[in-house]
Scaffold this motif. Structure first.
Motif, PDB file in Angstrom:
ATOM      1  N   THR A 156       0.832  -1.206   0.000  1.00 53.34           N
ATOM      2  CA  THR A 156       0.000   0.000   0.000  1.00 53.34           C
ATOM      3  C   THR A 156       0.866   1.256   0.000  1.00 53.34           C
ATOM      4  O   THR A 156       0.577   2.223  -0.713  1.00 53.34           O
ATOM      5  CB  THR A 156      -0.963  -0.020   1.196  1.00 53.34           C
ATOM      6  OG1 THR A 156      -1.730  -1.224   1.144  1.00 53.34           O
ATOM      7  CG2 THR A 156      -1.891   1.187   1.176  1.00 53.34           C
ATOM      8  N   THR A 196       2.082   1.787  -3.428  1.00 51.42           N
ATOM      9  CA  THR A 196       1.009   2.353  -4.257  1.00 51.42           C
ATOM     10  C   THR A 196       0.860   3.845  -3.993  1.00 51.42           C
ATOM     11  O   THR A 196       0.742   4.647  -4.932  1.00 51.42           O
ATOM     12  CB  THR A 196      -0.319   1.626  -3.981  1.00 51.42           C
ATOM     13  OG1 THR A 196      -0.171   0.251  -4.321  1.00 51.42           O
ATOM     14  CG2 THR A 196      -1.460   2.243  -4.767  1.00 51.42           C
ATOM     15  N   SER A 246       3.409   5.846  -5.720  1.00 51.99           N
ATOM     16  CA  SER A 246       3.215   5.961  -7.160  1.00 51.99           C
ATOM     17  C   SER A 246       2.197   7.046  -7.527  1.00 51.99           C
ATOM     18  O   SER A 246       2.168   7.487  -8.665  1.00 51.99           O
ATOM     19  CB  SER A 246       2.777   4.620  -7.754  1.00 51.99           C
ATOM     20  OG  SER A 246       1.423   4.329  -7.444  1.00 51.99           O
TER      21      SER A 246
END
Length: 161
Positions: free
Chosen positions: A149, A152, A155
């Motif tokens: 997570t 993510t 990103s």
């Protein structure tokens, strides 16, 4: 993440993440397994120097998670175990820990790997603790979820133009 149907997560380029593991002290054998699984997962992910803190019990996990989330940690893993007894205490502790950790994650934007076992029996907890003979390794899974997570979130950290 739970046993059957759990996703196969691939996490890359996360060795520089600042990660903390917070572990309760109740039920030492179960907790030793959870902590070992978490530290093994961090090592496999290339995170060489995680912070490991111990707290008295699972109920204390949210307040320490909040402190760490406001001090630059990019992922936090909360490990604990609550085993049902003969009073409603189990329900209150489980609800408080779950709501508290969720609140910290949502308010701070720092992912928290939820490695708090809420079991009816000690045998169920041992089976999930990542010990020899266990069918699951929830400490390992909680790390993988939190770090995936965090990766993510990295990103999408650039502002949208």
């Amino acid at each position: 993440m739970s046993g059957k149907g759990a996703p196969e997560l691939t996490v890359k380029s996360c060795g520089d993440l600042r990660v903390a593991v917070i572990a309760a002290q109740w039920h030492q054998q179960v907790m030793d397994g959870l902590v070992d699984g978490a530290l093994r997962a961090l090592h496999e992910l290339g995170i060489a120097e995680p912070t490991l803190l111990r707290v008295p019990g699972s109920f204390e996990l949210p307040v320490v998670a909040k402190a760490l989330a406001t001090r630059g940690y990019e992922a936090i893993v909360a490990l604990g175990v609550v085993i049902r007894g003969g009073t409603p205490h189990f329900d209150y502790v489980c609800q408080g820990v779950t709501a508290g950790l969720t609140q910290v994650a949502v308010e701070t934007g720092v992912p928290i790997g939820f490695g708090v076992l809420t079991c009816d029996t000690e045998a169920q907890a041992l089976d999930r603790a990542g010990l020899p003979g266990s069918t699951e390794d929830k400490g390992h899974e909680a790390v993988t979820a939190a770090v995936a997570t965090a990766a993510t979130l990295r990103s999408v950290s650039e502002p949208w133009r």
